[in-house]
Design a protein around this motif. Structure first.
Motif, PDB file in Angstrom:
ATOM      1  N   ALA A   2       0.832  -1.204   0.000  1.00 56.82           N
ATOM      2  CA  ALA A   2       0.000   0.000   0.000  1.00 56.82           C
ATOM      3  C   ALA A   2       0.864   1.249   0.000  1.00 56.82           C
ATOM      4  O   ALA A   2       0.561   2.237  -0.687  1.00 56.82           O
ATOM      5  CB  ALA A   2      -0.932  -0.009   1.213  1.00 56.82           C
ATOM      6  N   GLY A   3       1.962   1.216   0.788  1.00 59.25           N
ATOM      7  CA  GLY A   3       2.860   2.359   0.809  1.00 59.25           C
ATOM      8  C   GLY A   3       3.546   2.573  -0.527  1.00 59.25           C
ATOM      9  O   GLY A   3       3.741   3.717  -0.975  1.00 59.25           O
ATOM     10  N   LEU A   4       3.906   1.497  -1.200  1.00 56.31           N
ATOM     11  CA  LEU A   4       4.532   1.589  -2.516  1.00 56.31           C
ATOM     12  C   LEU A   4       3.568   2.180  -3.542  1.00 56.31           C
ATOM     13  O   LEU A   4       3.955   2.998  -4.384  1.00 56.31           O
ATOM     14  CB  LEU A   4       4.993   0.197  -2.963  1.00 56.31           C
ATOM     15  N   PHE A   5       2.304   1.779  -3.462  1.00 60.04           N
ATOM     16  CA  PHE A   5       1.284   2.327  -4.359  1.00 60.04           C
ATOM     17  C   PHE A   5       1.144   3.835  -4.143  1.00 60.04           C
ATOM     18  O   PHE A   5       1.012   4.611  -5.093  1.00 60.04           O
ATOM     19  CB  PHE A   5      -0.053   1.623  -4.119  1.00 60.04           C
ATOM     20  N   LEU A   6       1.167   4.248  -2.869  1.00 57.61           N
ATOM     21  CA  LEU A   6       1.064   5.669  -2.555  1.00 57.61           C
ATOM     22  C   LEU A   6       2.212   6.455  -3.170  1.00 57.61           C
ATOM     23  O   LEU A   6       2.006   7.514  -3.785  1.00 57.61           O
ATOM     24  CB  LEU A   6       1.048   5.859  -1.029  1.00 57.61           C
ATOM     25  N   LEU A   7       3.439   5.927  -3.040  1.00 59.75           N
ATOM     26  CA  LEU A   7       4.617   6.647  -3.508  1.00 59.75           C
ATOM     27  C   LEU A   7       4.784   6.594  -5.019  1.00 59.75           C
ATOM     28  O   LEU A   7       5.211   7.572  -5.647  1.00 59.75           O
ATOM     29  CB  LEU A   7       5.870   6.080  -2.831  1.00 59.75           C
ATOM     30  N   SER A   8       4.431   5.459  -5.625  1.00 64.34           N
ATOM     31  CA  SER A   8       4.696   5.283  -7.054  1.00 64.34           C
ATOM     32  C   SER A   8       3.550   5.718  -7.950  1.00 64.34           C
ATOM     33  O   SER A   8       3.763   6.044  -9.122  1.00 64.34           O
ATOM     34  CB  SER A   8       5.033   3.812  -7.339  1.00 64.34           C
ATOM     35  N   HIS A   9       2.327   5.721  -7.427  1.00 62.92           N
ATOM     36  CA  HIS A   9       1.171   6.044  -8.268  1.00 62.92           C
ATOM     37  C   HIS A   9       0.443   7.305  -7.793  1.00 62.92           C
ATOM     38  O   HIS A   9       0.305   8.268  -8.560  1.00 62.92           O
ATOM     39  CB  HIS A   9       0.193   4.864  -8.283  1.00 62.92           C
ATOM     40  N   THR A  10      -0.012   7.277  -6.546  1.00 63.08           N
ATOM     41  CA  THR A  10      -0.859   8.372  -6.067  1.00 63.08           C
ATOM     42  C   THR A  10      -0.118   9.702  -6.051  1.00 63.08           C
ATOM     43  O   THR A  10      -0.608  10.706  -6.593  1.00 63.08           O
ATOM     44  CB  THR A  10      -1.386   8.057  -4.657  1.00 63.08           C
ATOM     45  N   MET A  11       1.045   9.743  -5.416  1.00 65.31           N
ATOM     46  CA  MET A  11       1.760  11.002  -5.273  1.00 65.31           C
ATOM     47  C   MET A  11       2.188  11.614  -6.606  1.00 65.31           C
ATOM     48  O   MET A  11       1.969  12.813  -6.827  1.00 65.31           O
ATOM     49  CB  MET A  11       2.957  10.812  -4.346  1.00 65.31           C
ATOM     50  N   PRO A  12       2.787  10.840  -7.535  1.00 65.51           N
ATOM     51  CA  PRO A  12       3.147  11.469  -8.821  1.00 65.51           C
ATOM     52  C   PRO A  12       1.942  12.032  -9.573  1.00 65.51           C
ATOM     53  O   PRO A  12       2.021  13.124 -10.141  1.00 65.51           O
ATOM     54  CB  PRO A  12       3.802  10.320  -9.599  1.00 65.51           C
ATOM     55  N   LYS A  13       0.836  11.291  -9.569  1.00 65.81           N
ATOM     56  CA  LYS A  13      -0.351  11.773 -10.277  1.00 65.81           C
ATOM     57  C   LYS A  13      -0.941  12.996  -9.592  1.00 65.81           C
ATOM     58  O   LYS A  13      -1.343  13.960 -10.256  1.00 65.81           O
ATOM     59  CB  LYS A  13      -1.397  10.648 -10.348  1.00 65.81           C
ATOM     60  N   ALA A  14      -1.018  12.961  -8.274  1.00 70.29           N
ATOM     61  CA  ALA A  14      -1.535  14.109  -7.532  1.00 70.29           C
ATOM     62  C   ALA A  14      -0.643  15.328  -7.730  1.00 70.29           C
ATOM     63  O   ALA A  14      -1.124  16.468  -7.782  1.00 70.29           O
ATOM     64  CB  ALA A  14      -1.639  13.765  -6.047  1.00 70.29           C
ATOM     65  N   TRP A  15       0.656  15.108  -7.851  1.00 76.17           N
ATOM     66  CA  TRP A  15       1.621  16.198  -7.980  1.00 76.17           C
ATOM     67  C   TRP A  15       1.521  16.888  -9.335  1.00 76.17           C
ATOM     68  O   TRP A  15       1.762  18.095  -9.461  1.00 76.17           O
ATOM     69  CB  TRP A  15       3.032  15.639  -7.775  1.00 76.17           C
ATOM     70  N   ARG A  16       1.120  16.129 -10.373  1.00 75.80           N
ATOM     71  CA  ARG A  16       1.102  16.669 -11.739  1.00 75.80           C
ATOM     72  C   ARG A  16      -0.200  17.357 -12.100  1.00 75.80           C
ATOM     73  O   ARG A  16      -0.205  18.267 -12.938  1.00 75.80           O
ATOM     74  CB  ARG A  16       1.348  15.539 -12.755  1.00 75.80           C
ATOM     75  N   ASN A  17      -1.318  16.908 -11.522  1.00 72.85           N
ATOM     76  CA  ASN A  17      -2.635  17.334 -11.999  1.00 72.85           C
ATOM     77  C   ASN A  17      -3.422  18.053 -10.914  1.00 72.85           C
ATOM     78  O   ASN A  17      -3.297  17.748  -9.724  1.00 72.85           O
ATOM     79  CB  ASN A  17      -3.444  16.115 -12.469  1.00 72.85           C
ATOM     80  N   LEU A  18      -4.284  18.979 -11.367  1.00 73.82           N
ATOM     81  CA  LEU A  18      -5.168  19.656 -10.416  1.00 73.82           C
ATOM     82  C   LEU A  18      -6.309  18.738  -9.984  1.00 73.82           C
ATOM     83  O   LEU A  18      -6.555  18.535  -8.816  1.00 73.82           O
ATOM     84  CB  LEU A  18      -5.725  20.936 -11.048  1.00 73.82           C
ATOM     85  N   ASP A  19      -7.027  18.188 -10.948  1.00 66.90           N
ATOM     86  CA  ASP A  19      -8.192  17.347 -10.672  1.00 66.90           C
ATOM     87  C   ASP A  19      -9.213  18.102  -9.827  1.00 66.90           C
ATOM     88  O   ASP A  19      -9.001  19.212  -9.365  1.00 66.90           O
ATOM     89  CB  ASP A  19      -7.785  16.046  -9.954  1.00 66.90           C
ATOM     90  N   THR A  20     -10.365  17.496  -9.652  1.00 65.38           N
ATOM     91  CA  THR A  20     -11.325  17.984  -8.692  1.00 65.38           C
ATOM     92  C   THR A  20     -10.967  17.340  -7.361  1.00 65.38           C
ATOM     93  O   THR A  20     -10.443  16.236  -7.342  1.00 65.38           O
ATOM     94  CB  THR A  20     -12.754  17.602  -9.130  1.00 65.38           C
ATOM     95  N   ASP A  21     -11.140  17.999  -6.214  1.00 62.23           N
ATOM     96  CA  ASP A  21     -11.969  19.163  -5.993  1.00 62.23           C
ATOM     97  C   ASP A  21     -11.172  20.327  -5.424  1.00 62.23           C
ATOM     98  O   ASP A  21     -11.747  21.306  -4.959  1.00 62.23           O
ATOM     99  CB  ASP A  21     -13.080  18.817  -4.996  1.00 62.23           C
ATOM    100  N   PHE A  22      -9.866  20.235  -5.453  1.00 66.91           N
ATOM    101  CA  PHE A  22      -9.049  21.312  -4.913  1.00 66.91           C
ATOM    102  C   PHE A  22      -9.367  22.660  -5.554  1.00 66.91           C
ATOM    103  O   PHE A  22      -9.443  23.680  -4.850  1.00 66.91           O
ATOM    104  CB  PHE A  22      -7.559  20.990  -5.068  1.00 66.91           C
ATOM    105  N   PRO A  23      -9.539  22.752  -6.890  1.00 67.58           N
ATOM    106  CA  PRO A  23      -9.819  24.060  -7.491  1.00 67.58           C
ATOM    107  C   PRO A  23     -11.069  24.739  -6.933  1.00 67.58           C
ATOM    108  O   PRO A  23     -11.145  25.972  -6.947  1.00 67.58           O
ATOM    109  CB  PRO A  23      -9.985  23.733  -8.981  1.00 67.58           C
ATOM    110  N   ASN A  24     -12.062  23.964  -6.466  1.00 69.56           N
ATOM    111  CA  ASN A  24     -13.257  24.576  -5.899  1.00 69.56           C
ATOM    112  C   ASN A  24     -12.905  25.428  -4.685  1.00 69.56           C
ATOM    113  O   ASN A  24     -13.293  26.595  -4.571  1.00 69.56           O
ATOM    114  CB  ASN A  24     -14.268  23.502  -5.494  1.00 69.56           C
ATOM    115  N   TYR A  25     -12.197  24.810  -3.741  1.00 65.70           N
ATOM    116  CA  TYR A  25     -11.795  25.527  -2.531  1.00 65.70           C
ATOM    117  C   TYR A  25     -10.833  26.664  -2.871  1.00 65.70           C
ATOM    118  O   TYR A  25     -10.955  27.782  -2.356  1.00 65.70           O
ATOM    119  CB  TYR A  25     -11.112  24.559  -1.553  1.00 65.70           C
ATOM    120  N   TYR A  26      -9.888  26.364  -3.725  1.00 68.18           N
ATOM    121  CA  TYR A  26      -8.849  27.340  -4.066  1.00 68.18           C
ATOM    122  C   TYR A  26      -9.450  28.583  -4.720  1.00 68.18           C
ATOM    123  O   TYR A  26      -9.101  29.720  -4.368  1.00 68.18           O
ATOM    124  CB  TYR A  26      -7.829  26.681  -4.995  1.00 68.18           C
ATOM    125  N   LEU A  27     -10.352  28.387  -5.697  1.00 72.68           N
ATOM    126  CA  LEU A  27     -10.900  29.528  -6.426  1.00 72.68           C
ATOM    127  C   LEU A  27     -11.722  30.425  -5.509  1.00 72.68           C
ATOM    128  O   LEU A  27     -11.645  31.657  -5.598  1.00 72.68           O
ATOM    129  CB  LEU A  27     -11.748  29.045  -7.597  1.00 72.68           C
TER     130      LEU A  27
END
Length: 673
Positions: A2-27
């Motif tokens: 699970a930790g490897l999945f977090l580091l190798s998949h989740t974090m790189p994707k989260a780091w590159r893309n905005l996605d929903t729903d952060f822009p809602n709060y941010y804007l």
């Protein structure tokens, strides 16, 4: 793993893309930072326009059902570019896990290895990081509240839960615990914190947007018609909508068409889920284990009855999972603890919405966890006797069911009175905005996952570039021409689709052409406040004239000529009203109730508009000769954006009856005999 999945998949994707729903709060936070008027930020097209103007790299955005106060958490990041701000927020979320694990270790005595395993098994944790969501911070507030209470700091606990409730509402259920324990310090502290936090939010956003949230959004969300109304998913309301309530586009063939069955089951099921956690509360038993179980049960029950339980919400189940596993291990029930962990992991698994049966499995899994927690509570309470508060809670629940059933039944029957007026459309989308009759049929701005595109009722998909980074938010049609508002990174411009690249008017919104075809009217916004402007059609910009005074924030308008137009506008934090310029009247308020969406008939005889009463916007028509207004419909849902057909007797409009709030479909009514 699970930790490897977090580091190798989740974090790189989260780091590159905005996605929903952060822009809602941010804007929302960024608009406060820039000094914008945010009174309309819950309107889908309005907030989309503001997103486009800032070139935020995400196709769609929307504020429902986020509270204004929760967005202030992003205020310190509002100066940054959106992706950089999201990266900082991701790092903060990861940092929040450290005190979270420490408090869980202190309260449950579980090892850090087991707590880390439970955290990493939560796929909703990955969703929170991908989307830049709020729920890790919310979990920290709730756990910190419980931690503070167990150490005798009940006032701090009350304040933390008040902040959590103002962010996401459902943590307010934890105040039942304080009330049952007669912990007046926690209750008073929570009330004072709520008042101060509301004052801060109102100072930042103004009163108008809070009035909208309280009067228009929260009631719809509470009854399960906020978002995903017919989703066969995690919510009781979504499942019952799918089973018993028809909707021409989203659910044409329910299992059994019965608003009565829906009303009875909705009220009863929600109370039955809440009842065990509340009725097992005891004032005379306040040991740490029982307190942890009570908080866990109340939190699980609140999630189980939530009407919009998105996948990322269930990161909150980390707390109940840690508590239940700790108690079961203490009792020597290791196998049962392992089974509970399996159920907990399954709750968070990402299941595509197309797999309806699997997607609906989250609700029964949540009920299994809740049943386990309540059973453990019952075992811990064998020597305790219920006090009079338990009987009071039971009576309140029965009265709540008795009150909710007829109210819900009236609501659902009333909404379905609107269905005969619906206009079938070929294209599928969430929202059909600004419907208008044209020479070729009916056109509207269709909101899909790819944004807003101009389309007719006979088209199946939008024909413009589907992935283009702009939105067609409004339009006007007249013989031989269509002028479209196209919003993008350089602002909103009025363009002629038949002349690619030609800008008719720059920095303009919501076009309308006079009946003689000589003048073009539009809105121009400055820091979120609109003014009505007109100019000669297809001339230079030096002949523009502002028609409305600067003290009014113009929302919408209807334009027949420079001497005959109507508009809706608000002054200060007051509700919007209808203003008219006709003959000797110049920008005179003619409807003093909350009213919007004016539409003058082509023959100038009638004015259609929407008026807000009893929580909904309903259609009214005013006879311009006599000044008398009459109500067209009395339904418990919204009828907005009317436009007249050529006969000056029939109107097209948007209706969200039987749908999610402001996700309007197209309807037609003859309103003049």
């Amino acid at each position: 793993m699970a930790g490897l999945f977090l580091l190798s998949h989740t974090m790189p994707k989260a780091w590159r893309n905005l996605d929903t729903d952060f822009p809602n709060y941010y804007l929302a936070a960024r608009m406060v930072h820039e000094g914008y008027d945010t009174s309309r930020m819950y309107e889908w097209a309005w907030i989309q326009r503001e997103k486009d103007h800032r070139a935020i790299d995400i196709r769609v955005i929307g504020m429902l059902p986020i509270t204004p106060f929760s967005t202030l958490a992003m205020y310190p990041l509002a100066r940054m570019e959106p992706l950089k701000a999201k990266r900082i927020f991701i790092l903060l979320n990861l940092a929040f896990l450290v005190p979270l694990a420490w408090m869980l270790r202190s309260m449950t005595s579980l090892s850090y290895q087991k707590i880390s395993l439970i955290i990493l098994l939560s796929f909703p944790l990955h969703r929170n990081l991908l989307y830049g969501q709020f729920y890790i911070l919310l979990l920290l507030l709730i756990v910190a509240g419980c931690f503070s209470y167990l150490r005798g700091h009940s006032a701090v606990a009350g304040s933390l839960i008040a902040v959590a409730a103002l962010c996401k509402v459902f943590p307010a259920l934890l105040f039942v615990f304080f009330l049952q324990r007669r912990d007046w310090r926690a209750l008073l502290s929570g009330a004072v914190t709520a008042v101060v936090a509301c004052a801060v939010s109102i100072a930042a956003f103004g009163w108008s947007v809070h009035r909208t949230w309280l009067q228009e959004i929260f009631p719809w969300v509470a009854r399960g018609e906020g978002l995903g109304t017919y989703a066969t998913s995690d919510s009781i309301s979504g499942l019952l909508h799918r089973l018993f309530l028809p909707e021409p586009q989203w659910n044409p063939h329910p299992w059994h068409n019965s608003p009565l069955a829906y009303a009875v089951l909705m009220a009863t099921a929600q109370m039955l889920v809440l009842a065990p956690a509340i009725l097992l509360l005891r004032r005379d038993n306040s040991d740490q284990k029982r307190t942890l179980l009570i908080w866990s049960a109340l939190l699980t029950a609140a999630l189980a009855v939530s009407t919009i339980p998105a996948s990322y919400n269930f990161v909150l189940m980390i707390f109940p999972a840690c508590v239940a596993v700790a108690v079961l291990q203490e009792k020597g029930r290791t196998c049962l603890a392992a089974l509970l962990l399996l159920v907990y992991a399954l709750i968070g698994l990402p299941i595509p919405a197309t797999h309806a049966a699997l997607h609906a499995s989250r609700l029964p899994l949540m009920l299994i966890v809740l049943l386990t927690l309540c059973t453990l509570l019952r075992l811990e309470a064998e020597r305790s006797k219920p006090d009079w508060m338990n009987y009071a809670w039971g009576a309140c629940m029965i009265l709540g069911i008795a009150f909710a059933i007829p109210m819900t039944l009236r609501q659902q029957v009333g909404e379905r009175k609107e269905f005969p007026y619906r206009v079938p459309t070929q294209a599928s989308g969430f929202l059909y905005a600004n419907p208008a009759a044209t020479e070729d049929g009916i056109e509207f701005s269709l909101f899909t996952t790819q944004g807003y595109k101009l389309i007719s009722d006979r088209e199946t998909i939008p024909t413009p570039e589907d992935n283009a980074a702009f939105d067609d938010l409004s339009f006007t049609s007249f013989p031989g021409h269509t002028i479209v508002e196209r919003a993008g990174g350089k602002g909103s411009n009025l363009i002629d689709p038949l002349s690619p690249g030609q800008v008719v008017v720059a920095n303009a919104e919501a076009p309308a052409v006079s009946t003689d075809g000589k003048n073009l009217a539009f809105l121009r916004s400055e820091h979120g406040r609109g003014e009505l402007v007109y100019r000669r059609l297809f001339r230079g910009s030096n002949d523009e004239v502002v028609l409305t005074p600067p003290n009014l924030n113009v929302y919408e308008f209807s334009f027949l000529s420079i001497d005959n137009y109507a508009f809706s506008a608000s002054e200060g934090d007051g509700p919007p009203r209808i203003y008219l310029s006709q003959g000797s009247l110049r920008n005179q308020a003619i409807v003093f109730n909350a009213s919007r969406y004016p539409a003058l008939s082509p023959d100038a005889r009638f004015l259609a508009y929407s008026r807000f009463e009893h929580g909904s916007w309903n259609l009214w028509v005013r006879d311009q000769r006599t000044g008398q207004s009459r109500r067209i419909a009395d339904v418990p849902c919204n009828q907005i954006e009317p436009s007249w057909e050529k006969d000056s007797k029939t109107i097209l409009y948007g209706t969200d009856c039987g749908r999610s709030i402001w996700f309007t479909a197209v309807a037609r009514r003859r309103v003049v005999p």
